[in-house]
Design a protein around this motif. Structure first.
Motif, PDB file in Angstrom:
ATOM      1  N   ARG A 233       0.836  -1.207   0.000  1.00 47.94           N
ATOM      2  CA  ARG A 233       0.000   0.000   0.000  1.00 47.94           C
ATOM      3  C   ARG A 233       0.869   1.254   0.000  1.00 47.94           C
ATOM      4  N   LYS A 234       1.992   1.180   0.701  1.00 48.08           N
ATOM      5  CA  LYS A 234       2.903   2.335   0.707  1.00 48.08           C
ATOM      6  C   LYS A 234       3.512   2.527  -0.678  1.00 48.08           C
ATOM      7  N   VAL A 235       3.869   1.426  -1.346  1.00 43.63           N
ATOM      8  CA  VAL A 235       4.418   1.528  -2.700  1.00 43.63           C
ATOM      9  C   VAL A 235       3.372   2.128  -3.640  1.00 43.63           C
ATOM     10  N   LYS A 236       2.110   1.713  -3.478  1.00 39.73           N
ATOM     11  CA  LYS A 236       1.035   2.301  -4.299  1.00 39.73           C
ATOM     12  C   LYS A 236       0.900   3.794  -4.006  1.00 39.73           C
ATOM     13  N   GLN A 237       1.050   4.181  -2.753  1.00 37.42           N
ATOM     14  CA  GLN A 237       1.004   5.593  -2.386  1.00 37.42           C
ATOM     15  C   GLN A 237       2.135   6.360  -3.072  1.00 37.42           C
ATOM     16  N   ILE A 238       3.306   5.740  -3.153  1.00 32.62           N
ATOM     17  CA  ILE A 238       4.444   6.372  -3.815  1.00 32.62           C
ATOM     18  C   ILE A 238       4.184   6.520  -5.310  1.00 32.62           C
ATOM     19  N   SER A 239       3.609   5.479  -5.930  1.00 30.75           N
ATOM     20  CA  SER A 239       3.313   5.572  -7.363  1.00 30.75           C
ATOM     21  C   SER A 239       2.279   6.667  -7.637  1.00 30.75           C
ATOM     22  N   ASP A 240       1.286   6.817  -6.747  1.00 27.68           N
ATOM     23  CA  ASP A 240       0.304   7.889  -6.904  1.00 27.68           C
ATOM     24  C   ASP A 240       0.969   9.260  -6.800  1.00 27.68           C
ATOM     25  N   TYR A 241       1.919   9.364  -5.877  1.00 29.61           N
ATOM     26  CA  TYR A 241       2.661  10.625  -5.718  1.00 29.61           C
ATOM     27  C   TYR A 241       3.454  10.947  -6.987  1.00 29.61           C
ATOM     28  N   PHE A 270       7.658  -2.070  -6.685  1.00 27.64           N
ATOM     29  CA  PHE A 270       7.361  -1.633  -8.050  1.00 27.64           C
ATOM     30  C   PHE A 270       7.408  -2.814  -9.019  1.00 27.64           C
ATOM     31  N   LYS A 271       8.294  -3.755  -8.736  1.00 29.28           N
ATOM     32  CA  LYS A 271       8.384  -4.943  -9.588  1.00 29.28           C
ATOM     33  C   LYS A 271       7.123  -5.792  -9.455  1.00 29.28           C
ATOM     34  N   VAL A 278      11.677   1.449 -10.496  1.00 34.05           N
ATOM     35  CA  VAL A 278      11.172   2.798 -10.251  1.00 34.05           C
ATOM     36  C   VAL A 278      11.522   3.725 -11.409  1.00 34.05           C
ATOM     37  N   SER A 279      12.766   3.677 -11.879  1.00 35.81           N
ATOM     38  CA  SER A 279      13.189   4.576 -12.963  1.00 35.81           C
ATOM     39  C   SER A 279      12.439   4.283 -14.253  1.00 35.81           C
ATOM     40  N   ASN A 280      12.207   3.002 -14.545  1.00 35.57           N
ATOM     41  CA  ASN A 280      11.448   2.664 -15.755  1.00 35.57           C
ATOM     42  C   ASN A 280       9.988   3.080 -15.637  1.00 35.57           C
ATOM     43  N   TYR A 281       9.443   3.000 -14.423  1.00 34.84           N
ATOM     44  CA  TYR A 281       8.065   3.449 -14.202  1.00 34.84           C
ATOM     45  C   TYR A 281       7.952   4.938 -14.507  1.00 34.84           C
ATOM     46  N   ILE A 282       8.894   5.721 -13.994  1.00 39.45           N
ATOM     47  CA  ILE A 282       8.873   7.175 -14.210  1.00 39.45           C
ATOM     48  C   ILE A 282       9.053   7.496 -15.694  1.00 39.45           C
ATOM     49  N   LYS A 283      10.003   6.817 -16.326  1.00 36.18           N
ATOM     50  CA  LYS A 283      10.265   7.051 -17.743  1.00 36.18           C
ATOM     51  C   LYS A 283       9.032   6.712 -18.586  1.00 36.18           C
ATOM     52  N   ASN A 284       8.415   5.574 -18.315  1.00 39.96           N
ATOM     53  CA  ASN A 284       7.246   5.153 -19.075  1.00 39.96           C
ATOM     54  C   ASN A 284       6.080   6.128 -18.870  1.00 39.96           C
TER      55      ASN A 284
END
Length: 320
Positions: A233-241, A270-271, A278-284
């Motif tokens: 849930r914290k990782v999802k919170q980070i992705s939302d941020y 993230f995996k 994380v970097s690929n998520y941001i780039k995508n």
């Protein structure tokens, strides 16, 4: 606290019971039901359909001013499994009428084998909830399937396992792969028979993903990751941020310090959730936003690159 009491006999029966307890307008199209709620304390919509192979679903999108309970009573001959997925908001599940409540968070599911016990869910005030209920009768489903398959074996194993478990429920970890199919449900624009075919396809894809997740979590002897639901849930919170602040120069170090999570858990999370670093998520994410901006043709390539967080136009042009 308001309580909806529903005898789970048939889809038609459930929607008639909903209509008698909530103010709204019920319509039917093909084999589907649509109930628009106009109750003082509850606003939203219930939709549902039954398919020919012992599978049915109800989707509710509601906002409530006060907490209310939904109590679903299976019929005496029921051998069904109930897959409940929270796409938005938060609900709680009462564990076999014991007064103990287990939260079901956004993007989390629970699989319940109730037997003759009630399924009691609490919808919380000040939340907008989007919940999908999929009901499946494994006994009747498997009787009509003459060919053995991995799906059938998985379903049989889960049904036997949950019937032996104390509580008869399995609470899954976060599953974001279901979200794409939820989006397809929300954006379905077909009419008539074509709509019913697409609807059935999406619901069964969601069911397959939830079955696969349940199978992995119940029968894997060792878990490949040391993350629990709270970590995810914290990782999802980070992705939302990140989604809301895509142009900022995010680094793993900055994110771990801001959200108090280890770099290892951040990358593993993230995996698990996105199948990306994380970097690929941001780039995508940035590339997807750039594609939308480019379609509008309101900015130059350089302006787009800088607006989404790239500091070099040449690098942006290369990956775009």
């Amino acid at each position: 606290m308001k309580t909806l009491r529903l005898l789970d006999h048939s889809m038609d029966s459930i929607f008639r019971q909903l209509t008698s307890q909530l103010e709204g307008k019920l319509t039917q199209e093909g084999g589907g039901y649509n109930l628009k709620i106009r109750d003082f304390d509850t606003q939203g919509i219930f939709t549902g359909s039954e398919f020919s192979d012992s599978i049915s679903f109800i989707r509710c999108q509601i906002s409530v001013k006060e907490r209310f309970a939904m109590v679903l009573q299976p019929v005496q001959s029921s051998t069904s499994l109930y897959f409940i997925y929270c796409n938005r908001g938060k609900i709680t599940h009462e564990i076999r009428d014991r007064g103990l409540y287990r939260p079901i968070y956004e993007n989390q599911s629970v699989v319940i084998s109730p037997g003759l016990s009630n399924i009691r869910l609490h919808f919380l005030e000040d939340y907008t909830q989007e919940i999908l209920f999929i009901k499946m009768d494994p006994v009747h489903y498997l009787k009509n399937k003459s060919i053995d398959s991995e799906f059938n074996d998985c379903l049989t194993a889960i049904y036997k396992k949950l019937n032996k478990r104390d509580g008869n429920a399995h609470y899954g970890s976060l599953n974001l792969y279901v979200c794409d199919h939820f989006k397809e449900l929300n954006e379905l624009k077909h009419e008539g028979l074509l709509r019913e075919v697409f609807l059935e396809g999406q619901v069964k894809l969601i069911l397959a993903k939830l079955l696969k997740q349940c199978d992995n979590e119940l029968f894997q002897s060792t878990k490949p990751y040391d993350l629990n639901s709270s970590d995810l849930r914290k990782v999802k919170q980070i992705s939302d941020y990140i989604d809301q602040n895509y142009a900022l120069p995010h680094t793993v170090k900055d994110l771990t310090e801001k959200f108090k999570i280890s770099p290892s858990k951040l990358q593993k999370g993230f995996k698990i959730l996105f199948n990306r670093t994380v970097s690929n998520y941001i780039k995508n994410l940035r590339v997807e936003i750039a594609e939308e901006m480019e379609k509008n043709r309101e900015s130059t390539i350089s302006e787009i690159a800088y607006a989404i967080g790239f500091t070099a136009r040449s690098y942006f042009s290369k990956i775009f």
